[in-house]
Motif scaffolding. Structure first.
Motif, short mmCIF file in Angstrom:
data_model
loop_
_atom_site.label_atom_id
_atom_site.label_comp_id
_atom_site.label_asym_id
_atom_site.label_seq_id
_atom_site.Cartn_x
_atom_site.Cartn_y
_atom_site.Cartn_z
N ASP A 61 0.83 -1.20 0.00
CA ASP A 61 0.00 0.00 0.00
C ASP A 61 0.86 1.25 0.00
OD1 ASP A 61 1.02 -0.55 2.43
OD2 ASP A 61 -0.90 -0.90 3.41
N LEU A 62 2.09 1.09 -0.45
CA LEU A 62 2.99 2.23 -0.52
C LEU A 62 2.79 2.99 -1.82
CD1 LEU A 62 4.58 1.69 2.00
CD2 LEU A 62 6.65 1.54 0.62
N ARG A 110 20.10 9.53 -7.82
CA ARG A 110 19.18 9.31 -6.70
C ARG A 110 17.80 8.99 -7.21
NH1 ARG A 110 20.60 14.49 -3.04
NH2 ARG A 110 22.83 14.30 -3.34
N THR A 113 17.87 5.46 -8.13
CA THR A 113 17.99 4.61 -6.95
C THR A 113 16.67 4.54 -6.20
OG1 THR A 113 20.23 5.44 -6.76
CG2 THR A 113 19.38 4.15 -4.93
N TYR A 114 16.01 5.66 -6.09
CA TYR A 114 14.72 5.66 -5.40
C TYR A 114 13.72 4.80 -6.16
CZ TYR A 114 15.24 8.75 -1.42
OH TYR A 114 15.58 9.28 -0.20
N THR A 116 14.39 2.17 -7.80
CA THR A 116 14.71 0.79 -7.47
C THR A 116 14.19 0.44 -6.07
OG1 THR A 116 16.71 0.92 -8.79
CG2 THR A 116 16.56 -0.89 -7.21
N LEU A 117 14.41 1.36 -5.16
CA LEU A 117 13.95 1.12 -3.79
C LEU A 117 12.44 0.93 -3.76
CD1 LEU A 117 16.40 1.11 -2.25
CD2 LEU A 117 15.97 3.39 -1.37
N LEU A 118 11.75 1.74 -4.53
CA LEU A 118 10.30 1.65 -4.56
C LEU A 118 9.85 0.38 -5.27
CD1 LEU A 118 9.66 5.40 -5.14
CD2 LEU A 118 8.74 4.06 -3.24
N GLN A 119 10.63 0.00 -6.23
CA GLN A 119 10.33 -1.24 -6.95
C GLN A 119 10.48 -2.41 -5.97
OE1 GLN A 119 12.90 -1.69 -10.30
NE2 GLN A 119 11.83 -3.49 -11.10
N ARG A 120 11.52 -2.30 -5.16
CA ARG A 120 11.73 -3.31 -4.13
C ARG A 120 10.54 -3.45 -3.21
NH1 ARG A 120 17.66 -2.95 -1.41
NH2 ARG A 120 18.59 -3.38 -3.39
N GLN A 121 10.02 -2.30 -2.84
CA GLN A 121 8.89 -2.31 -1.93
C GLN A 121 7.60 -2.68 -2.65
OE1 GLN A 121 9.42 -2.17 1.21
NE2 GLN A 121 11.57 -1.63 0.96
N ARG A 122 7.70 -2.91 -3.93
CA ARG A 122 6.53 -3.25 -4.72
C ARG A 122 5.45 -2.18 -4.57
NH1 ARG A 122 10.26 -6.06 -6.08
NH2 ARG A 122 10.23 -8.32 -6.22
N LYS A 145 13.04 1.75 -16.57
CA LYS A 145 12.68 1.43 -15.19
C LYS A 145 11.17 1.60 -14.98
CE LYS A 145 15.16 0.68 -11.35
NZ LYS A 145 16.11 -0.41 -11.39
N ARG A 148 9.20 -1.18 -16.57
CA ARG A 148 9.24 -2.37 -15.72
C ARG A 148 8.25 -2.28 -14.58
NH1 ARG A 148 12.05 -6.16 -16.06
NH2 ARG A 148 13.77 -6.20 -17.52
N ASP A 151 4.77 -2.56 -15.76
CA ASP A 151 4.48 -3.96 -16.08
C ASP A 151 4.15 -4.75 -14.82
OD1 ASP A 151 4.81 -3.64 -18.69
OD2 ASP A 151 6.75 -4.65 -18.87
#
Lengths: 358, 358
Positions: A61-62, A110, A113-114, A116-122, A145, A148, A151
């Motif tokens: 829910d982020l 940055r 990178t952010y 990616t970080l957000l992608q990590r958190q789905r 990015k 992706r 998607d």
DNA sequence: TCCTGGATAGAAAGCGCTTGCTATCCGCTT
DNA sequence: AAGCGGATAGCAAGCGCTTTCTATCCAGGA
């Protein structure tokens, strides 16, 4: 040690599944059972484990909000608006979504990178604000990015950014009409009779900078005499100084412009903050605004109306745009046709501009 | 569909455990193996699943920052500073921590809800900014919640907030010396010769409001004649108007003060934004600053120096405080002795205050 | 030559939750 | 009276990762 779902289940004499269903409220549970579960939750001070939920449910829910500078009201206003709409605790939707404001400081790395970080958190959705960098490599990396992410089901909204060039990804874009705002502002100055107009631009590599500057030059070209109008024109370049979107930059650039062309009758700044610096420099040089020289800004941030004299500027509906971006991010609003909506800018004529007296 | 750790492991011909270790870099992995894994990660465009990691490792890299109003530079500056220090992409630590800025809008419920949300995410640390509400029930609820979080290992930092009353929780506190800032400001006015000073205060129930007001009255009391000094004193109450921390409130309150006491020679505002509104009201009434009436603010936000005349105010080192809070949140800095550090406020005398001329 | 131990890598047991499928219970229909 | 289906509740299989414990390999010491 830490209370888990099963602890609650045990206390309420039901299965963990039932507790989960009560908490998520998307499955019928008998009223009595629900009560019992809720009581157990309360007794135990139970708090759901977010990561575990996200993992099991494969959703989160982020909502990420990328801004260039969180200390700048320009971004703060948009971020606040997004946040009110996405249904966090403060949101109208009343959901439990959580907005994550990420400060890129304008740095491309940055930003990536952010992402990616957000992608990590789905992340469930992403709102990118602010102008983009005009670097093909970076733009491509961003597009890739974002594609992706899209998607993977993340909703992407660009707020106050130019639309993505290539990416076929489903991205909703809200773009400010910086170009025509810039044009109208300069038309206003020309109508007042100004002919020698200095321009304190933003950083060269930003789309926002370029669009506003193009608007300015379009107006000059339209109004004008042979050699004043063409972008890249030597005379115009002479009257343009680039710098960051800061007060200091406005101050310094103004001094520089005055040095280059003491006969300026007006100065247009890249944004209101820069305009404030410009005004300060002019005052320090003993010039009166608007008697000796006119000054104009862009954005119409809250403090602009309190400048003395009040700043003529171009109003961008930041709050409204942010709110709409928030709605797009949650799917509460349909994406505009074609995926792109252009948001109009409005000229605000105030006391800092007047006819030239020389 | 989505790439997982095992996919990477398969491609690199190692076990998932090894991939995890390469990615987390806290266990010896032979250089050759590492290379192979990294290449596979790259080939597959693999992105770690944050929730899964957090669940398995029982930790998270989220740092929550609670602010009252993200559109207000007062909070934006602090939030930005925290963010630069906590080692997100933009941070100096270069880690992969992620700052989550949460906008409470000053609402106690939202504050609590965000706390729960962050607790759910098992946040690594929490920075609460802005003044607290003076409601015993809410304060107790906050303390309880924070104590729980602290117990669970979340580092708690209060930045620009009064220390928690009761809670035995380990909380690091950075508190602004609003009281003495307020006192010094009013002493300055008194030294200039002002005797009838209006005060546009913030919302009644906020600690910040009370502290600043107390400082003001302390100064009056110390300077003063019998009946002007005591808090609650009728005369002083007459010269004080409460309202939110907004420009509009400053404007309206100033008009009200002028109505109540046309002989005022100075107006002190709860903060710079309010002061801007006050100044606008005075101008609209045809009063010159500082010739007819002096105006002072609080915070020294960036725009204050650009007000005309420049605003006399009390400078709070927001960036420094935020940065320190960030360091405390990451454990990069030791908590101050006793857990509480008071941050001094500095009087900035500028053009908006002058001796009264009547 | 055999043993010891440091350096790596793998197996496997969860972390706490969601959810598809199944089981149970009842009140009704036929 | 037997059968049915709607309404609830439980079972159990993961979700994708981390980490403990164990296995393996090899160099050096005895």
């Amino acid at each position: 040690m830490t209370v888990t779902l099963s602890d609650v289940a045990a206390r309420a004499q039901v299965s963990p599944a039932t507790v989960s269903r009560v908490l998520n409220g998307n499955y019928p549970v008998a009223a009595a059972t629900r009560e019992r579960v809720l009581k157990a939750v309360d007794d135990l001070d139970y708090v759901l484990n977010g990561p575990a939920s996200s993992l099991a449910a494969a959703t989160s829910d982020l909502v990420g909000i990328l801004v260039n500078d969180i200390a700048d009201p320009f971004f703060g206003i948009m971020a606040g608006a997004v946040q009110s709409e996405i249904g966090g605790p403060g949101g109208r939707a009343g959901g439990e979504r959580m907005a994550v404001v990420c400060n890129t400081g304008g740095s491309p790395e940055r930003e990536l990178t952010y992402l990616t970080l957000l992608q990590r958190q789905r992340a469930a959705a992403l709102v990118l604000t602010g102008g983009a960098l005009e670097d093909p490599a970076h733009a491509a990396a961003m597009s890739a990015k974002l594609a992706r992410l899209a998607d993977a089901g993340t909703r992407i909204v660009l707020c106050g950014r130019p639309p993505l060039e290539d990416s076929g990804a489903a991205v909703a874009t809200l773009t400010f009409d910086n170009r025509s705002g810039g044009r109208r502002l300069t038309e206003h100055l020309l109508a007042l009779g100004h002919r020698r107009i200095g321009y304190v631009a933003g950083p060269v590599e930003r789309t926002t900078t370029r669009h506003r500057l193009e608007g300015h030059r379009d107006a000059l070209a339209a109004a004008g005499a042979g050699n004043t109008g063409h972008a890249g024109d030597a005379d115009q370049d002479e009257l343009t100084v680039h710098g960051p979107y800061t007060r200091a930059s406005g101050y310094d650039a103004t001094l520089e412009l005055l040095r280059r062309a003491p006969d300026l009758t007006a100065i247009v700044a890249a944004n209101d903050t820069v305009a404030l610096g410009a005004a300060a420099a002019l005052r320090d040089r003993g010039l009166r605004i608007p008697d000796d020289i006119s000054v104009a800004g862009f954005d119409d941030l809250p403090f602009s109306v309190d400048a003395v004299p009040a700043l003529t500027t171009v109003r961008l509906p930041l709050y409204e745009a942010g709110a709409r971006a928030g709605r797009l991010a949650t799917g509460a609003e349909e994406a505009p046709p074609g995926g792109v909506a252009t948001i109009a800018a409005e000229l605000m004529v105030r006391g800092s501009t007047a006819p030239p007296c020389r």
